[in-house]
Write a protein that holds these residues in place. Sequence first.
Motif, PDB file in Angstrom:
ATOM      1  N   UNK A 492       0.869  -1.172   0.000  1.00  6.55           N
ATOM      2  CA  UNK A 492       0.000   0.000   0.000  1.00  6.55           C
ATOM      3  C   UNK A 492       0.904   1.220   0.000  1.00  6.55           C
ATOM      4  N   UNK A 493       0.917   2.021  -1.064  1.00  9.92           N
ATOM      5  CA  UNK A 493       1.783   3.203  -1.089  1.00  9.92           C
ATOM      6  C   UNK A 493       1.501   4.121   0.098  1.00  9.92           C
ATOM      7  N   UNK A 494       2.560   4.695   0.646  1.00  7.00           N
ATOM      8  CA  UNK A 494       2.399   5.597   1.786  1.00  7.00           C
ATOM      9  C   UNK A 494       2.270   7.027   1.280  1.00  7.00           C
ATOM     10  N   UNK A 495       1.195   7.672   1.722  1.00  2.00           N
ATOM     11  CA  UNK A 495       0.916   9.045   1.298  1.00  2.00           C
ATOM     12  C   UNK A 495       1.467   9.994   2.356  1.00  2.00           C
ATOM     13  N   UNK A 522       3.961  12.395  -7.401  1.00  2.00           N
ATOM     14  CA  UNK A 522       2.947  13.343  -6.920  1.00  2.00           C
ATOM     15  C   UNK A 522       1.613  12.624  -6.723  1.00  2.00           C
ATOM     16  N   UNK A 523       0.837  13.055  -5.716  1.00  2.00           N
ATOM     17  CA  UNK A 523      -0.438  12.403  -5.409  1.00  2.00           C
ATOM     18  C   UNK A 523      -1.564  13.423  -5.276  1.00  2.00           C
ATOM     19  N   UNK A 524      -1.441  14.475  -6.046  1.00  2.00           N
ATOM     20  CA  UNK A 524      -2.489  15.478  -6.013  1.00  2.00           C
ATOM     21  C   UNK A 524      -2.276  16.481  -4.895  1.00  2.00           C
ATOM     22  N   UNK A 525      -2.513  17.737  -5.209  1.00  2.00           N
ATOM     23  CA  UNK A 525      -2.294  18.767  -4.212  1.00  2.00           C
ATOM     24  C   UNK A 525      -0.821  18.849  -3.863  1.00  2.00           C
ATOM     25  N   UNK A 526      -0.526  18.881  -2.578  1.00  2.00           N
ATOM     26  CA  UNK A 526       0.868  18.944  -2.122  1.00  2.00           C
ATOM     27  C   UNK A 526       1.300  17.630  -1.474  1.00  2.00           C
ATOM     28  N   UNK A 527       0.619  16.533  -1.807  1.00  2.00           N
ATOM     29  CA  UNK A 527       0.967  15.219  -1.247  1.00  2.00           C
ATOM     30  C   UNK A 527       1.809  14.440  -2.245  1.00  2.00           C
ATOM     31  N   UNK A 528       2.594  13.502  -1.705  1.00  2.00           N
ATOM     32  CA  UNK A 528       3.377  12.598  -2.545  1.00  2.00           C
ATOM     33  C   UNK A 528       3.100  11.170  -2.091  1.00  2.00           C
ATOM     34  N   UNK A 529       3.244  10.233  -3.027  1.00  2.00           N
ATOM     35  CA  UNK A 529       3.049   8.819  -2.727  1.00  2.00           C
ATOM     36  C   UNK A 529       4.392   8.109  -2.824  1.00  2.00           C
ATOM     37  N   UNK A 530       4.770   7.429  -1.764  1.00  2.00           N
ATOM     38  CA  UNK A 530       5.998   6.624  -1.753  1.00  2.00           C
ATOM     39  C   UNK A 530       5.621   5.213  -2.161  1.00  2.00           C
ATOM     40  N   UNK A 531       6.032   4.787  -3.374  1.00  2.00           N
ATOM     41  CA  UNK A 531       5.627   3.496  -3.911  1.00  2.00           C
ATOM     42  C   UNK A 531       6.694   2.415  -3.720  1.00  2.00           C
TER      43      UNK A 531
END
Length: 628
Positions: A492-495, A522-531
Motif C-alpha cells: 500500500x503506497x504511503x501518502x 505526486x499524489x495530487x495537491x501537495x501530497x506525494x506517494x511513496x511506492x
Amino acid sequence: MLRPDPNMSHENPVIRQLDEAAINRIAAGEVVERPASAVKELVENALDAGARRIEITLAEGGKSLIRVKDDGCGIPAEALPLALARHATSKIDGSDLLNIHTFGFRGEALPSLGAVGRLRITTRVAGATAAEIAVSGSRMGEVRPAALSGGTVVELRDLFFATPARLKFLRTDRAETQAVTDIVKRLAMAEPYVGFVLRDVSGGGEGRVTFRADPESGDMFDALHGRLAAVLGREFAENALRIDAEREGLHMTGYAALPTYSRGAAVAQFLFVNGRPVRDKLLTGALRAAYMDVLSRDRHPAAALFIDCDPMLVDVNVHPAKSEVRFRDPGLARGLVVSGLRHALAEAGHRASTTVAGATLGAMRPEPAPAGRVYQMDRPSGPARAMAYLGQGPACPDPGVGGVVQDREPDGFDGFAAPSARYEPAAPGPAPELEGHPLGAARAQVHENYIVAQTERGMVIVDQHAAHERLVYEKLKAQTAARGVPAQALLIPEIVELSAGDCARLTEAAGELGALGLTVEPFGGSAVAVRETPAILGEVDARALILDILDELTDGDDSTTLRARIDAILSRMACHGSVRSGRRMRIEEMNALLREMEATPMSGQCNHGRPTYVELKLADIERLFGRT
C-alpha cells in the motif's frame, strides 16, 4: 513583537535625512563587526594595491591600535579626501557589479573605519612625495606632507571610540587577537607569493611577531604547498593530496588531507572563491559529502580548496562582509567539489596519514640513555647478517637423529605461557619479493588480529579485520553501483502530506532518489506517494525518511541521507562478512590481503575513518633503540 504598544508612536512618523556621520556609523556596523573585520578590509586593500609585503601591527587585540603597512602602489595625495568618501573606489566604474576582479569594490571600508575610530593614512606613489590625512569620528583633516619611502600605512586607533556601546560587545584581547590571526592566515593562504608579518605590540616597544609567512616561489602548486605548510603545519602538508579538477568553467585547486588526518571539529576547512576567503554552506556541505564514505560523523576533514571561475558565474555582492557567495549554478559547484575530492581520495589508494605512525612511535617510550658515549657497532652487510642469523637461530631438529634435539638447553621462555604470535617457516627458495609492494611481505601474525609485514624501508602492522572490512565494503559498493539499488514495492503506497514548496522540491529530486531505490510520485495537491523503498533497508518509516531528505534539500539543495543509509547497511554487511579478529591466517592469506589493499582505493582507513595499518620506518625503529 508581542508587546501591546507599537514600535513607533501613534502620531504620524517624520521621515528625516540622516547626517553623514550617522550614515557612516551605520555602515560601519555592517562592515566593521570587530577588530578582525577592520584588519580584513585593510589587508584586502593592500592586496588590491599590488603589495608584495604586508605588515600588520596590533595592540590590545586591535582595540587600541591596528596598523597595516604595505609596499603597494599607494594613493595620490590629491585623491586622499576622495578615498575617505563613501562609495568612492578605484576598483570598479559602477557599470557592471558582477564582473569584479578585486577584493574590495564598494568603497565603504575607509569611511566606515574613520567614523568609528581615529584613522590616519600615510601614502606615497612612485615619483611623488608622501602625504597623509587623518579622520576622527567622521571629522576629516587636511592633507599634509609626510615622510614615507613608498606604499601605504593605514593606522587605526581607539576603534569604536565614537560608538562606545560597541566596545561592550567585544571579547577579551586574547580572543580578538586570535580572530585577527585567523583572518590574516586565511588571506595568507590565498596569496602565497605575498609575505605577511603579524606583530603584537600590546606590551610596548617592538612587540613580538605572532605570525610570519615569507613569500613563496615556484609554480602555483609548489608555492601553495609551502604556504600551507607555514600556516597549517608540516603535518598537514605531508598528509595532503593535491587537488586539480575542472568542470564547465569552474576550476578547483588546492590540497585536501587524507581521511586518517581528520579533526574533531571543522576548524581546518578553508574555502576560497576567486581568491576570496568565504564561509559558504554549499561548499562546506559538499566537502563533508565528499568524505562521507571515509569518516565517521564525529570527525571532520581538513582541506584548503580554491575555486576559480569567470566573475560572471558567481555573485560576491550578497553579504556585507563579502564572506558568502552565490553561484549561478550551485549544483555545478557542489558536484565539482564532491567529484574532485573523491577522485583524489581514490587515487591515493591505500595511503594513510603519517601522523598515525608518529602517534605510534610517541607511545613507545625508550628507556633513558645512560650518561656518556655508548659504543655503536656499524651496521653489517646483508650477507654478514644472514650468516650471523644462521648461527644465532634456535636449535632445529636434526633429521639425522630422528628429528629430536639431544641435550636441549633450557631457553629463556621456559616457565612462561606460549607467546600470542605465530609465524610460518619460509618455503624453500627465494624470500618473497619486496620491490614494488608498498605494504611489503607478511612475516607474522600477532594476537590473531595483527599482521606484521616487512617492507623495503621498515615494517607495517595491519589490522586484519579493519583492512578486510574496507575491502569487502568497496566490493559491495561496486556491485551496487553496477547493478543498481534493488527496490521493493510497498503493498500500500504511503501518502505523505507536505507543503507546496516541499512537494515541488522533492519532485525535482525524484529522479536521483529513484536511482537509489526510492520511488516518489505526486499524489495530487501537495501530497506525494511513496511506492518503492530500497530493499536493502528492509522495513523503513517512509514518512520519516522523506522528511529527513527534505531537510537536507532545504538546507543545501542536495540530500545524502538515503545514500548514507544504504552505505551504512553495506558497511554493516562488510563488517559481518570480513575476516574476524582472532582468526589465524596462513602466510598466503596474509600476503593476498596485503596485495588487495594495495590495489583497492581508500583501503588505508576503515569504514569509520580509522587507519587500517601503521607503517614504521626503519630509521624510526632504530631511533627507539638508540642505534642512530
